[in-house]
Design a protein around this motif. Structure first.
Motif, PDB file in Angstrom:
ATOM      1  N   GLN A  34       0.835  -1.202   0.000  1.00  0.00           N
ATOM      2  CA  GLN A  34       0.000   0.000   0.000  1.00  0.00           C
ATOM      3  C   GLN A  34       0.866   1.247   0.000  1.00  0.00           C
ATOM      4  O   GLN A  34       0.573   2.215  -0.711  1.00  0.00           O
ATOM      5  CB  GLN A  34      -0.939   0.003   1.205  1.00  0.00           C
ATOM      6  CG  GLN A  34      -2.100  -0.947   1.064  1.00  0.00           C
ATOM      7  CD  GLN A  34      -2.985  -0.976   2.301  1.00  0.00           C
ATOM      8  OE1 GLN A  34      -2.533  -0.710   3.417  1.00  0.00           O
ATOM      9  NE2 GLN A  34      -4.252  -1.313   2.106  1.00  0.00           N
TER      10      GLN A  34
ATOM     11  N   ARG B 218       0.858   3.983  -3.005  1.00  0.00           N
ATOM     12  CA  ARG B 218       0.632   5.416  -2.785  1.00  0.00           C
ATOM     13  C   ARG B 218       1.766   6.232  -3.403  1.00  0.00           C
ATOM     14  O   ARG B 218       1.534   7.285  -4.003  1.00  0.00           O
ATOM     15  CB  ARG B 218       0.510   5.716  -1.297  1.00  0.00           C
ATOM     16  CG  ARG B 218      -0.818   5.337  -0.712  1.00  0.00           C
ATOM     17  CD  ARG B 218      -0.971   5.860   0.724  1.00  0.00           C
ATOM     18  NE  ARG B 218      -1.936   5.040   1.423  1.00  0.00           N
ATOM     19  CZ  ARG B 218      -1.659   4.139   2.367  1.00  0.00           C
ATOM     20  NH1 ARG B 218      -0.417   3.967   2.764  1.00  0.00           N
ATOM     21  NH2 ARG B 218      -2.601   3.427   2.927  1.00  0.00           N
ATOM     22  N   TYR B 219       2.990   5.749  -3.244  1.00  0.00           N
ATOM     23  CA  TYR B 219       4.145   6.441  -3.821  1.00  0.00           C
ATOM     24  C   TYR B 219       4.021   6.497  -5.346  1.00  0.00           C
ATOM     25  O   TYR B 219       4.221   7.557  -5.955  1.00  0.00           O
ATOM     26  CB  TYR B 219       5.429   5.733  -3.399  1.00  0.00           C
ATOM     27  CG  TYR B 219       6.668   6.258  -4.072  1.00  0.00           C
ATOM     28  CD1 TYR B 219       7.231   7.464  -3.665  1.00  0.00           C
ATOM     29  CD2 TYR B 219       7.273   5.553  -5.103  1.00  0.00           C
ATOM     30  CE1 TYR B 219       8.371   7.955  -4.280  1.00  0.00           C
ATOM     31  CE2 TYR B 219       8.417   6.041  -5.725  1.00  0.00           C
ATOM     32  CZ  TYR B 219       8.955   7.242  -5.310  1.00  0.00           C
ATOM     33  OH  TYR B 219      10.077   7.724  -5.925  1.00  0.00           O
TER      34      TYR B 219
END
Length: 74
Positions: A44, A48-49
């Protein structure tokens, strides 16, 4: 010890063995679940990165097609 008592003791022993195996299985499943949750959390963060990079429009580290040298067979 009477025959009934021996049968009852055998049943108790069997139940105790089953409980021990169930306890071991629960511990193993808990460990596997903990590792999977750790990996999910890590993925996750990575996702997100990556989404942040895509949304911000940062240019890739790869060269564009026009900048690439042609392969040797051309």
């Amino acid at each position: 010890m009477t025959e009934i008592e021996m049968k009852l003791q055998a049943q108790i022993d069997e139940l105790e063995m089953k409980q021990a195996f169930q306890d071991q299985t629960i511990d193993e499943l808990n460990e596997a679940l903990t590792q999977q949750q750790f990996l999910i959390d890590k993925m996750q963060v990575q996702m997100r990165y990556l989404v942040g990079k895509v949304k911000s429009g940062q240019v890739s580290q790869m060269a564009s097609e026009s900048e690439e040298t042609p392969p040797p067979h051309y």
